[in-house]
Write an enzyme that holds these catalytic residues in place. Structure first.
Site, PDB file in Angstrom:
ATOM      1  CB  CYS A   2      -0.859   0.005   1.257  1.00 43.86           C
ATOM      2  SG  CYS A   2      -1.756  -1.523   1.447  1.00 43.86           S
ATOM      3  NE  ARG A  27       4.373   1.559  -1.555  1.00 43.81           N
ATOM      4  CZ  ARG A  27       5.331   1.220  -0.690  1.00 43.81           C
ATOM      5  NH1 ARG A  27       6.563   1.584  -0.924  1.00 43.81           N
ATOM      6  NH2 ARG A  27       5.059   0.507   0.367  1.00 43.81           N
ATOM      7  CD1 TRP A  74      -0.703  -5.961  -2.213  1.00 49.74           C
ATOM      8  CD2 TRP A  74      -0.768  -5.196  -4.309  1.00 49.74           C
ATOM      9  NE1 TRP A  74      -0.304  -6.980  -3.044  1.00 49.74           N
ATOM     10  CE2 TRP A  74      -0.336  -6.546  -4.327  1.00 49.74           C
ATOM     11  CE3 TRP A  74      -0.887  -4.517  -5.497  1.00 49.74           C
ATOM     12  CZ2 TRP A  74      -0.028  -7.208  -5.503  1.00 49.74           C
ATOM     13  CZ3 TRP A  74      -0.573  -5.173  -6.683  1.00 49.74           C
ATOM     14  CH2 TRP A  74      -0.157  -6.496  -6.688  1.00 49.74           C
ATOM     15  CG  ASN A 100       1.897  -1.212   3.561  1.00 51.44           C
ATOM     16  OD1 ASN A 100       1.337  -2.236   3.165  1.00 51.44           O
ATOM     17  ND2 ASN A 100       3.091  -0.840   3.140  1.00 51.44           N
ATOM     18  N   GLY A 101       0.334  -3.447   5.763  1.00 54.22           N
ATOM     19  CA  GLY A 101       0.844  -4.601   6.499  1.00 54.22           C
ATOM     20  C   GLY A 101      -0.292  -5.561   6.789  1.00 54.22           C
ATOM     21  CE  LYS A 501      13.899 -14.821 -13.097  1.00 56.89           C
ATOM     22  NZ  LYS A 501      12.968 -15.849 -12.976  1.00 56.89           N
ATOM     23  CD  GLU A 504      12.764 -14.231 -17.026  1.00 57.73           C
ATOM     24  OE1 GLU A 504      11.711 -13.892 -17.572  1.00 57.73           O
ATOM     25  OE2 GLU A 504      12.808 -14.735 -15.899  1.00 57.73           O
ATOM     26  CG  HIS A 520      21.654 -40.107 -19.535  1.00 55.50           C
ATOM     27  ND1 HIS A 520      21.779 -41.458 -19.779  1.00 55.50           N
ATOM     28  CD2 HIS A 520      21.753 -39.958 -18.190  1.00 55.50           C
ATOM     29  CE1 HIS A 520      21.919 -42.110 -18.628  1.00 55.50           C
ATOM     30  NE2 HIS A 520      21.905 -41.217 -17.644  1.00 55.50           N
ATOM     31  CE  LYS A 617       6.035  -9.540 -12.769  1.00 57.81           C
ATOM     32  NZ  LYS A 617       7.217 -10.357 -12.438  1.00 57.81           N
TER      33      LYS A 617
HETATM   34  C1  AGP Z   1       9.389 -15.299 -14.734  1.00 60.77           C
HETATM   35  O1  AGP Z   1      10.678 -14.731 -14.573  1.00 60.77           O
HETATM   36  C2  AGP Z   1       8.804 -15.038 -16.084  1.00 60.77           C
HETATM   37  N1  AGP Z   1       8.731 -13.648 -16.327  1.00 60.77           N
HETATM   38  C3  AGP Z   1       7.569 -15.809 -16.429  1.00 60.77           C
HETATM   39  O2  AGP Z   1       8.033 -17.101 -16.684  1.00 60.77           O
HETATM   40  C4  AGP Z   1       6.437 -15.927 -15.387  1.00 60.77           C
HETATM   41  O3  AGP Z   1       6.888 -16.651 -14.267  1.00 60.77           O
HETATM   42  C5  AGP Z   1       5.282 -16.704 -16.018  1.00 60.77           C
HETATM   43  O4  AGP Z   1       4.802 -15.937 -17.109  1.00 60.77           O
HETATM   44  C6  AGP Z   1       4.130 -16.985 -15.047  1.00 60.77           C
HETATM   45  O5  AGP Z   1       3.577 -15.782 -14.635  1.00 60.77           O
HETATM   46  P1  AGP Z   1       2.527 -15.831 -13.402  1.00 60.77           P
HETATM   47  O6  AGP Z   1       3.305 -16.280 -12.206  1.00 60.77           O
HETATM   48  O7  AGP Z   1       2.012 -14.425 -13.277  1.00 60.77           O
HETATM   49  O8  AGP Z   1       1.445 -16.818 -13.761  1.00 60.77           O
END
Ligand code: AGP
Length: 622
Positions: A2, A27, A74, A100-101, A501, A504, A520, A617
């Site tokens: 929040c 935020r 939030w 907030n909390g 990580k 991407e 393998h 995102k």
């Molecule tokens: C994570 O680093 C990625 N940006 C992506 O894989 C993400 O985890 C995935 O799209 C799932 O998103 P969500 O957790 O909002 O469902």
């Protein structure tokens, strides 16, 4: 998290509050509100949705006054709505609170207050605080309620202080009372609360950007501290009511930097927020083990957990990696078979789902199309859905039978970091409580696991100290075009997450592999240009990991090892040492140096760390 803004001074407060709340929009929030004291009356305006809705309301029905509180919410308790928006008021509408909390014991306090005649209008824990302070004021004022004006400030302070003595949990809280003009009472435990010292005016904020336009002199309250804020100055106390002295600090940041807490990118800020993400997600959910979080908060009857025969984890990306870790935990502790697979596969392959099965749908956003569709499909086949989600009121949570929220606050970096640790925290709590309900762990083992989980935030905080070492290694390897990450047991999904990580945000090709699979196929890839990151911390399979490292070294690969402080270091070109942690918690600790390594490699390659190319995102389409 929040947004909190407060003001006491000579200027009309509403424009200052709105400007401050706008500075805190990053935020994330789902509703907003203000409360202003003028001529002995407090006026409130609240609106769900974005600040523009609140602004429109204030246009239609303006309020004047120079002592005020503003808040963007939030949601953690109660859906996003006007009645749940802050500020919340007492019965007499003469006192308002913003917060907030999480107040862990708000239900028991609320029951007592309701029994004493208090009437509640919202589902929030914050409103309980308003009525509790009202109750304390009543007691302190005594039967005749005499109220000499010079006593209103100390009375309000003492009422807030006594109320907080009954509260358990995390709060950044501020209070305004119509009998105490010009006075704001602030208190902080766990959630940030900062005072901006102006000239003849003072500000309150949950973060520096709330008042940075007006002053760079800030006082950061510490846990267990309170403040009495007035236009002419502020005084500070501890929760025992004892005066404490606080020194202001000068904030050098520009606004954008302030929004990132002084870090260059949201991703690095969020990596450093991971101890709090674990703390806030675990808070109030560890004990009691029976009739605990799953029964009380999620509404899952113990019998549902006892009868469980199969769990399906459906998720995508980082959330799926968290689900893979949960698979290991739940099978090991609770003795339930767990299938974990990409939601995009589950929904089209004709998965066998039977009535009585439980689907664990993991999603930070709660809006990921594949995860949502997979959960709905499983429901049609008779399964119950438990979501592990960071967004209250999101599509997935509305489609689920049970919800176990992570409390990480909004995550802005596209690469998920603190949400991952929040998911691990929630899933670990689920695994332990599920095992306790099924009787597959005894009270002693349950208590042992809980004690380990209590230590998780501190272990993650210590793992953050690998940042300088991660940068050193990144400087040597950031030009490589391929990486292989390997791990065994719980460190196998860690290797997968670390590879995700890196790829991407740096656009380097990176694969996560079960170390036992090296011979393998992947071993054919190894040479000097293929660094191998070996997650080789203390574990049952540590010896085997050392052999895998030797296999890779023998083929010329340069080894970057994640190893446990104090243990014999693997023969590696580079080592990232993490604190010794119970194997159960290793994933949450071991991922931290690898997040930092990915961040620094991407940054050195000049990539847009927070908004990598081609990524969103939340993937709300197939
Ligand atoms: C994570 O680093 C990625 N940006 C992506 O894989 C993400 O985890 C995935 O799209 C799932 O998103 P969500 O957790 O909002 O469902």
């Amino acid at each position: 998290m929040c947004g909190i803004v407060g003001y006491s001074g000579p200027r009309q407060a509403v424009p200052l509050l709105l400007e401050g709340l706008k500075r805190l929009e990053y935020r994330g929030y789902d509703s907003a509100g203000v409360a202003v004291l003028d001529k002995g009356r407090i006026e409130r305006r609240r609106a769900s949705g974005k600040l523009a809705n609140l602004e429109a309301l204030l246009q239609e029905s303006p309020i004047r006054g120079t002592t005020a509180l503003g808040h963007t919410r939030w949601a953690t308790h109660g859906k996003p709505s006007e009645e749940n928006a802050h500020p919340h008021a007492d019965c007499g509408k003469s006192l308002v609170v913003i917060h907030n909390g999480i107040i862990e014991n708000y239900l028991e306090i609320k029951e007592k207050l309701a029994a004493a005649g208090h009437v509640f209008e919202s589902e929030t824990d914050t409103e309980t605080a308003a009525h509790l302070i009202e109750e304390k004021l009543k007691t302190l004022r005594g039967p005749n309620g005499a109220l000499p004006p010079h006593l209103t400030e100390p009375l309000l302070f003492e009422a807030v202080r006594q109320a907080l003595a009954e509260v358990r949990g995390a709060y950044a809280l501020a209070v305004l009372w119509d009998k105490a003009p010009g006075v704001l009472i602030a208190a902080k435990t766990s959630s940030p609360l900062i005072i901006g010292l102006g000239k003849g005016e003072n500000f309150l904020g949950s973060d520096v950007p709330a008042f940075l336009e007006h002053t760079r002199e800030a006082v950061f309250l510490e846990d267990g501290e309170m403040a009495v804020l007035k236009s002419g100055g502020c005084t500070y106390f501890n929760l025992a009511g004892k005066r404490v002295s606080k020194s202001p600090v000068h904030i050098p940041w520009d606004r954008r930097t302030a929004e990132k807490g002084g870090f260059r990118h949201f991703m690095m800020k969020e990596i450093h927020e991971q101890p709090e993400a674990c703390e806030d997600t675990l808070r109030g959910r560890l004990l009691p083990l029976h009739d605990g979080v799953l029964e009380r908060e999620c509404g899952m009857k113990a019998q549902v957990l006892k009868d469980l025969r199969r769990i399906h984890v459906v998720a995508c990306g980082t959330a799926l990696n968290a689900g893979l870790i949960a698979k290991y935990w739940i099978e090991d502790l609770a003795g339930v078979s767990v299938l974990a697979e990409p939601a995009s596969e589950f929904r089209y392959r004709g998965a066998v789902v039977e009535p009585g099965d439980l689907v664990l749908a993991i999603s930070q956003s709660g809006e990921t199309a594949d995860t949502l569709a997979a959960a709905k499909l499983a429901r049609e086949k008779g399964a119950k859905i438990l979501s592990v989600c960071n967004s209250v009121g999101s599509a997935l949570t509305r489609a689920s039978d049970f919800n176990l929220y992570t409390h990480c606050g909004p995550e802005f970096g596209v690469a998920s970091t603190k949400a991952f640790l929040g998911q691990l925290s929630a899933l670990a709590a689920f695994a332990v409580h599920c095992a306790a309900a099924r009787g597959t762990i005894d009270a002693f083992r349950g208590r042992e696991l809980i004690d380990e989980l209590v230590k998780l935030p501190a272990l993650v905080r210590r793992a953050l100290k690998t940042d300088a070492r991660a940068l050193e290694i990144a400087k040597r390897y950031y030009k490589k075009e391929h990486f292989l990450f390997i791990g065994r047991g719980l460190n196998y999904p860690v290797a997968m997450e670390a590879a995700l990580k890196l790829k991407e945000i740096s656009y380097i090709h990176a694969e996560g592999y079960a170390a036992g699979e090296l011979k393998h196929g992947p071993i054919a890839l190894l040479d000097r240009d293929m660094p191998v990151v070996a997650v080789a911390t203390r574990a049952k399979t540590a010896e085997k990991m050392l052999s895998n490292i030797e296999e890779a070294r023998a083929r010329g690969a340069q080894i970057i090892a994640v190893a446990t402080e104090g243990d014999a270091a693997p023969r590696a070109a580079e080592t990232l040492l993490v604190p010794a942690a119970p194997e159960f918690l290793a994933p949450a600790v071991n991922i931290v140096p690898l997040q930092l390594l990915a961040y620094h490699i991407a940054d050195l390659r000049g990539c847009d760390v927070d908004q990598p190319r081609n990524l969103a995102k939340s993937v709300t389409v197939e």
